[in-house]
Scaffold this active site. Structure first.
Site, PDB file in Angstrom:
ATOM      1  N   HIS A 261       1.078  -1.115  -0.026  1.00  0.00           N
ATOM      2  CA  HIS A 261       0.099   0.028   0.097  1.00  0.00           C
ATOM      3  C   HIS A 261       0.955   1.112   0.177  1.00  0.00           C
ATOM      4  CE1 HIS A 261      -3.695   2.195   1.134  1.00  0.00           C
ATOM      5  NE2 HIS A 261      -2.944   3.126   1.529  1.00  0.00           N
ATOM      6  N   GLU A 262       1.780   1.304   0.974  1.00  0.00           N
ATOM      7  CA  GLU A 262       2.510   2.565   0.886  1.00  0.00           C
ATOM      8  C   GLU A 262       3.588   2.685  -0.390  1.00  0.00           C
ATOM      9  OE1 GLU A 262       1.901   4.848   3.234  1.00  0.00           O
ATOM     10  OE2 GLU A 262       0.600   3.388   4.349  1.00  0.00           O
ATOM     11  N   GLU A 291      -4.915   7.645  -2.836  1.00  0.00           N
ATOM     12  CA  GLU A 291      -5.309   6.523  -2.225  1.00  0.00           C
ATOM     13  C   GLU A 291      -5.722   5.342  -3.540  1.00  0.00           C
ATOM     14  OE1 GLU A 291      -4.699   6.716   0.857  1.00  0.00           O
ATOM     15  OE2 GLU A 291      -5.553   4.666   1.059  1.00  0.00           O
TER      16      GLU A 291
HETATM   17 CO    CO Z   1      -3.312   5.302   2.055  1.00  0.00          CO
END
Ligand code: CO
Length: 497
Positions: A261-262, A291
């Site tokens: 995710h990061e 996001e």
């Molecule tokens: Co995020």
């Protein structure tokens, strides 16, 4: 156009000062975890924030912006630079210093109080400070007045250009579809079994493995690094220094999905074109688009069967005690188990949107004064039951779970779900161009997708607003149909439907 050059230079200093401030924050979160007292560091951060503010609201900045506004025929980059400069300037100049200080002080107090309240399941103790926070955010919105309604002005801080109405028009129709979809999956006779994820997995090995994955995903260790922290995050300390963190908490493989995710956030910032480095445009264009990138790598790629066809043998080597005789198909189903749960950050990608819609609707009513802070637990629980079919057993697992409200972040939540929606629409476009994209993942090959994203999203930094960007990429406004299509295509086979 010397005005534009001057403007650019002023905001390059502004960016560099912000990078310095970010470094202080990164160091605190990564290297000062065991410290008894971080007051000194907090004072330093407060001081540099004050210095940045002072420079930004100087007469000189105001004058240069005014002059630049009179220029005609600005190219895309200059026009965007002026737009973002003015936005940053307005956000600072419109807010009286007393209000800013009051917001900061209240947030510091509210965070402490919230932590205790959550621990002790004591919502009552949090009421006065949350009431004050809502009041201060209302005041802030009144001063900023970016939109006619207060909540839209707060949303605009995180998702520039978005309004309550625009988001409601997207969230409202998808709400019943999601509720039905969750029910349908829940009624399947052959549901995934996720017990394998609750076994013990050596944290150090997880961390080691996360580096292997970062390398394959083309995270550039020559312009960034990964460390551990309490909460995973990505931070840019310069245009060529984008750092990420992860943590080895349960259930498995949260460390790995957190890293991916990061990494998605970092790849976005690392892919911004050189011309924009150290300018005010050298950052993702909105929280929602940011996001969309992190979730694309985490969910669409990182939870796909093809991804695991490549990685599972490696995982089996790392954790033979748990995975040696465990079939890949079952593991893939386990990490895609959909079920209503209480905690947003642990929610699967299907129920996740419902957690956000709940908060979005409550925030709107709070800011409009249609509901009272003291009634929040009751409202939370009854709305939660309507959306997810279950009632939180206590406020710790209900209204008290998130850090956002106590920290003064009202209007932030919707960007998370917008991220899922942007993601599905962008990925759908990538598939049109590369229909066999997921075959890449079977070979541990991820650069075709990355190149597509760099070309269509990353390189532009903040030149285009989210709305314009999605138009450019897909030829239409944000459309939640792509997300529902993605869910159906992915989850029907997993659930044997
Ligand atoms: Co995020």
């Amino acid at each position: 156009m010397s005005e534009m050059k001057e403007l650019r230079d002023i905001f390059t200093e502004y960016m560099r000062l912000n990078y310095i401030s970010a470094l202080l924050g990164w160091d605190q979160q990564v290297n000062m975890m065991g410290y008894k007292n971080v007051a000194g560091r907090s004072e330093q951060i407060a001081l540099i924030t004050k210095l940045i503010h002072k420079r930004l609201v100087s007469e000189k900045t105001g004058k240069i912006i005014k002059k630049a506004e009179k220029l005609n025929d600005l190219n895309d980059i200059d026009a965007a630079m002026l737009r973002e400069a003015k936005r940053a300037y307005d956000q600072e100049i419109k807010l009286p210093e007393e209000l800013v200080v009051e917001i900061q002080k209240t947030a510091a107090l509210a965070q402490q109080t919230w932590q205790k309240a959550r621990k002790n399941n004591d919502f009552k103790s949090f009421i006065p400070l949350l009431e004050k926070t809502v009041e201060l955010q209302r005041e802030k919105a009144q001063k900023l007045e970016t939109h006619p309604d207060l909540y839209s002005t707060l949303i605009d801080l995180y998702e520039p250009g978005a309004t309550y109405d625009w988001i409601a028009n997207i969230f409202n129709p998808i709400k019943p579809k999601l509720i039905n979809f969750v029910k349908k999956l829940n009624s399947a006779s052959n549901k995934p079994d996720d017990s394998i994820l609750n076994k013990e997995y050596d944290p150090d090995k997880q961390y080691e493995l996360s580096y292997e994955i970062l390398n394959k995903l083309n995270y550039d260790f020559e312009q960034g690094r990964q460390d551990r922290s309490t909460h995973p995050f990505t931070t840019s300390l310069g245009s060529l220094d984008v750092r990420i963190t992860t943590r080895t908490t349960e259930p498995f493989p949260a460390c790995i999905t957190g890293t991916i995710h990061e990494c998605g956030h970092a790849l976005y910032e690392m892919g911004i074109m050189k011309d924009l480095h150290d300018t005010i445009l050298c950052t993702g264009t909105s929280m929602g688009i940011h996001e969309s990138q992190s979730r694309m790598w985490e969910n669409v790629v990182g939870r796909s069967k093809e991804f695991w066809m490549y990685w599972y043998p490696t995982f089996q080597k790392y954790f033979p005690e748990n995975l040696k005789d465990y079939p890949m198909e079952e593991f893939h189903r386990a990490i895609n188990y959909v079920h209503p749960s209480f905690i947003r950050v642990e929610a699967d990608e299907v129920t996740y949107g419902l957690h956000i819609i709940l908060r979005f609707e409550i925030e709107k009513d709070l800011i409009d004064g249609n509901i009272q802070v003291k009634d929040l637990p009751e409202i939370w629980n009854s709305n939660f039951e309507e959306l997810l079919g279950i009632i939180p057993p206590n406020d710790t697992e209900g209204v008290l779970q998130d850090v956002h409200w106590g920290s003064g972040y009202i209007g932030y939540f919707p960007t998370y779900f917008l991220g899922n929606l942007y993601c599905a629409q962008i990925y759908n476009k990538a598939l049109e161009k590369m229909p066999n994209l997921s075959d890449d993942y079977k070979k541990g090959e991820f650069s075709n997708l990355l190149n597509y994203l760099r070309e269509n999203i990353h390189q532009y930094g903040s030149i285009y607003r989210a709305n314009d960007l999605i138009q450019r990429v897909s030829g239409e406004d944000l459309n939640s149909a792509y997300f529902m299509e993605y869910l159906e295509k992915k989850y029907y086979p997993i659930y044997g439907l």
